[in-house]
Design a protein around this motif. Structure first.
Motif, PDB file in Angstrom:
ATOM      1  N   VAL A   5      -8.656 -12.575  32.045  1.00  0.00           N
ATOM      2  CA  VAL A   5      -7.134 -12.657  32.015  1.00  0.00           C
ATOM      3  C   VAL A   5      -6.901 -11.868  30.522  1.00  0.00           C
ATOM      4  O   VAL A   5      -6.844 -12.224  29.715  1.00  0.00           O
ATOM      5  N   GLU A   6      -6.807 -10.335  30.990  1.00  0.00           N
ATOM      6  CA  GLU A   6      -6.539  -9.663  29.767  1.00  0.00           C
ATOM      7  C   GLU A   6      -5.020  -9.533  29.166  1.00  0.00           C
ATOM      8  O   GLU A   6      -4.238 -10.094  29.659  1.00  0.00           O
ATOM      9  N   LEU A  20      -7.323  -6.053  21.508  1.00  0.00           N
ATOM     10  CA  LEU A  20      -6.977  -6.910  23.382  1.00  0.00           C
ATOM     11  C   LEU A  20      -8.201  -7.928  23.086  1.00  0.00           C
ATOM     12  O   LEU A  20      -9.050  -8.125  22.672  1.00  0.00           O
ATOM     13  N   SER A  21      -7.706  -8.923  24.381  1.00  0.00           N
ATOM     14  CA  SER A  21      -7.938  -9.924  24.631  1.00  0.00           C
ATOM     15  C   SER A  21      -8.092 -10.685  25.919  1.00  0.00           C
ATOM     16  O   SER A  21      -7.639  -9.687  27.323  1.00  0.00           O
ATOM     17  N   THR A  76     -13.287 -16.653  25.211  1.00  0.00           N
ATOM     18  CA  THR A  76     -11.719 -15.341  24.862  1.00  0.00           C
ATOM     19  C   THR A  76     -13.231 -14.672  24.080  1.00  0.00           C
ATOM     20  O   THR A  76     -13.942 -14.862  23.332  1.00  0.00           O
ATOM     21  N   MET A  77     -13.045 -12.908  24.362  1.00  0.00           N
ATOM     22  CA  MET A  77     -13.842 -11.924  24.210  1.00  0.00           C
ATOM     23  C   MET A  77     -12.132 -11.178  23.483  1.00  0.00           C
ATOM     24  O   MET A  77     -11.595 -11.008  23.993  1.00  0.00           O
ATOM     25  N   TYR A  78     -12.891 -10.296  22.546  1.00  0.00           N
ATOM     26  CA  TYR A  78     -11.430  -9.506  21.465  1.00  0.00           C
ATOM     27  C   TYR A  78     -12.478  -8.057  21.742  1.00  0.00           C
ATOM     28  O   TYR A  78     -13.833  -7.868  21.685  1.00  0.00           O
ATOM     29  N   LEU A  79     -11.798  -7.248  22.106  1.00  0.00           N
ATOM     30  CA  LEU A  79     -11.661  -5.376  21.403  1.00  0.00           C
ATOM     31  C   LEU A  79     -11.213  -5.467  20.291  1.00  0.00           C
ATOM     32  O   LEU A  79      -9.635  -5.062  20.563  1.00  0.00           O
ATOM     33  N   GLN A  80     -11.247  -5.078  18.341  1.00  0.00           N
ATOM     34  CA  GLN A  80     -10.893  -4.816  17.973  1.00  0.00           C
ATOM     35  C   GLN A  80     -10.967  -3.166  17.796  1.00  0.00           C
ATOM     36  O   GLN A  80     -11.886  -2.941  17.799  1.00  0.00           O
ATOM     37  N   MET A  91      -6.539   3.063  30.625  1.00  0.00           N
ATOM     38  CA  MET A  91      -6.501   1.628  30.980  1.00  0.00           C
ATOM     39  C   MET A  91      -7.301   0.528  30.815  1.00  0.00           C
ATOM     40  O   MET A  91      -8.849   1.906  30.646  1.00  0.00           O
ATOM     41  N   TYR A  92      -7.362  -0.270  30.040  1.00  0.00           N
ATOM     42  CA  TYR A  92      -8.719  -0.597  29.603  1.00  0.00           C
ATOM     43  C   TYR A  92      -9.236  -1.845  29.989  1.00  0.00           C
ATOM     44  O   TYR A  92      -8.531  -2.989  30.393  1.00  0.00           O
ATOM     45  N   TYR A  93     -10.324  -2.133  30.809  1.00  0.00           N
ATOM     46  CA  TYR A  93     -10.668  -3.879  31.803  1.00  0.00           C
ATOM     47  C   TYR A  93     -11.845  -4.572  31.347  1.00  0.00           C
ATOM     48  O   TYR A  93     -12.694  -3.360  30.500  1.00  0.00           O
ATOM     49  N   CYS A  94     -11.592  -5.681  30.783  1.00  0.00           N
ATOM     50  CA  CYS A  94     -12.495  -6.573  30.381  1.00  0.00           C
ATOM     51  C   CYS A  94     -13.726  -7.188  31.506  1.00  0.00           C
ATOM     52  O   CYS A  94     -13.360  -6.902  33.051  1.00  0.00           O
TER      53      CYS A  94
END
Length: 129
Positions: A5-6, A20-21, A76-80, A91-94
């Motif tokens: 879940v982003e 982003l999380s 949880t992972m993040y994108l700073q 659109m950003y996807y994990c």
């Protein structure tokens, strides 16, 4: 059941930042990644992290501006993302996978993410000039 879940997308002006999380549940993973897809373009890899070693890899488009990280306890992972540009609009996807080994995890940023078995729903990032 695996779920990613982003959150954290939004609209910013050029030069701004977003984080982003991606919260994971229902599985354990060897490789995590962030990808993006702009309208009319192919999905592209940005960055990946091998969960056991913490080894990170970045595509040239993300180097120096984006940082991937993980909080193992929070799953949880993040994108700073810093110094955002209009061309970062997408659109950003994990993505996550339980079987990608470390060498392959470094290579995934060069592709479209076909190796990953699990994906988030995507979060929109819009950067205005």
């Amino acid at each position: 059941q695996v779920q990613l879940v982003e959150s954290g997308g939004g609209s910013v002006q050029a030069g701004g930042s977003l984080r982003l999380s991606c919260a994971a549940s229902g599985g354990t993973f060897t490789c995590l990644g962030w990808f993006r897809q702009a309208p009319g373009k192919e999905r592209e890899g940005l960055t990946s992290i091998h969960t056991a070693s913490g080894t990170t890899t970045y595509h040239d488009s993300a180097k120096g501006r984006f940082t991937i990280s993980q909080d193992y306890a929070k799953r949880t992972m993040y994108l700073q993302m810093n110094d955002l540009r209009p061309e970062d609009t997408a659109m950003y996807y994990c993505a996550a996978d339980p079987a990608i080994h470390s060498r392959r995890c470094r290579a995934v940023v060069a592709g479209t993410g076909g190796e990953f078995g699990y994906w988030g729903q995507g979060t929109q990032v819009t950067v205005s000039s």
